[in-house]
Enzyme design. Structure first.
Site, mmCIF file in Angstrom:
data_model
loop_
_atom_site.group_PDB
_atom_site.id
_atom_site.type_symbol
_atom_site.label_atom_id
_atom_site.label_comp_id
_atom_site.label_asym_id
_atom_site.label_seq_id
_atom_site.Cartn_x
_atom_site.Cartn_y
_atom_site.Cartn_z
ATOM 1 N NE ARG A 25 -1.569 -2.669 2.383
ATOM 2 C CZ ARG A 25 -1.577 -3.145 2.530
ATOM 3 N NH1 ARG A 25 -2.676 -4.538 2.141
ATOM 4 N NH2 ARG A 25 -0.798 -4.498 2.479
ATOM 5 C CB THR A 26 3.317 3.040 2.539
ATOM 6 O OG1 THR A 26 2.824 1.832 3.711
ATOM 7 C CG2 THR A 26 3.835 4.008 2.417
ATOM 8 C CE LYS A 53 27.542 -2.840 -6.825
ATOM 9 N NZ LYS A 53 28.258 -1.654 -8.439
ATOM 10 N NE ARG A 74 7.139 0.684 5.314
ATOM 11 C CZ ARG A 74 5.929 -0.059 5.030
ATOM 12 N NH1 ARG A 74 5.480 -1.294 4.376
ATOM 13 N NH2 ARG A 74 4.658 0.729 5.729
ATOM 14 C CG HIS A 102 3.052 3.689 8.336
ATOM 15 N ND1 HIS A 102 3.299 4.161 7.945
ATOM 16 C CD2 HIS A 102 3.218 2.350 8.040
ATOM 17 C CE1 HIS A 102 3.218 3.925 6.345
ATOM 18 N NE2 HIS A 102 3.154 2.682 6.999
#
Ligand code: ASP
Ligand code: CP
Length: 268
Positions: A25-26, A53, A74, A102
């Site tokens: 969703r986000t 890396k 996120r 959030h």
């Protein structure tokens, strides 16, 4: 924002999404929001990027800042987004930082409550993993801005709302932990259900299940919310109940994120 399908407000602007944790969703709603406002997107696939890396978060953010007008991040570490923001001049939006916060979910949750019930005196019951569930942390903090809210917490003792948040809320909101789910359901206006965050919790817990049977004793005018994804705590046989607001909540995420991008990117 609901009416805008092909806007031009953010024409010539680029938003980059960087998700170090999974999301449906986000990430998709931020991307859809940017496209609807006429902007463009870069999506960094962390598994294919130089993170593999050993590149640090700070170096990745510094680099992406050269190509973008805003970053949506996120990350599994609490406060990682705040740290990342220190190395860039462009807006950086927290799309979830571990067990922290959030905030854009909290805004869309608030928008949903306002749309469905109006904002006034009400009882909001938060159920599930209140320790690791970042959505309830942000929503609870946001609710301190409004009068007449009562919060009931229902969770296993080991997964209760963190003390720092309870203390933050204390001057503003009555918070109760001594009510059973069966009793709480009768007085609840918003039942905010969360899943047990298995990726952050090693112990096994029997989740609460919000069954149609349980909802029989709930008010006729109340709503059930969930940030999703769901597990057994929210059985699909609840979906046809008009009080099940979680897919309307998903849709509101698009409009809220359009509003956030319009405000943040234009202002910048
Ligand atoms: N999707 C929400 C989050 O990322 C809730 C969850 O995953 O349980 O915090
Ligand atoms: N509600 C929410 O944050 O969903 P995702 O984890 O799928 O983005």
């Amino acid at each position: 924002m609901k009416k805008i399908k092909t806007g031009t407000m953010l024409k010539d602007k680029i938003m980059t999404t960087i998700f170090y944790e999974p999301s449906t969703r986000t990430k998709c709603s931020f991307q859809a929001a940017m496209l609807r406002l006429g902007g463009s997107i870069i999506d960094i696939n962390v598994d294919q990027s130089s993170v593999q890396k050993g590149e640090t978060l700070e170096d990745t953010i510094r680099t992406v800042s050269c190509y973008s007008d805003a970053i949506v991040l996120r990350h599994p570490r609490k406060s990682a987004v705040t740290d990342a923001a220190k190395v860039t001049e462009i807006p950086i939006i927290n799309a979830g930082d571990g067990v922290g916060e959030h905030p854009t979910q909290a805004l869309l949750d608030l928008f949903t409550i306002k749309n469905e019930l109006g904002l006034g005196s009400m009882t909001i019951t938060m159920v599930g993993d209140l320790k690791n569930g970042r959505t309830v942390h942000s929503l609870a903090k946001l609710l301190t801005r409004f009068c007449g809210i009562r919060l009931i917490y229902i969770s296993p003792k080991e997964l209760s709302m963190p003390n720092d948040i309870v203390e933050y809320l204390n001057p503003f909101i009555e918070q109760r932990t001594d009510v059973s789910l069966e009793d709480a359901i009768k007085v609840t206006d918003v039942l905010y259900v969360t899943r047990i965050q298995k990726e952050r919790e090693t112990c096994e817990y029997e989740p609460y299940a919000i069954t149609p049977e349980l909802l029989k004793s709930a008010k006729k005018k109340m709503i059930v919310m969930h940030p999703l994804p769901r597990q057994s705590e929210l059985p699909p046989d609840l979906d046809d109940d008009p009080r099940a607001a979680y897919f309307r909540q998903v849709e509101n995420g698009l409009y809220m994120r359009m509003a956030i991008l319009d405000y943040v990117v234009k202002k910048f």
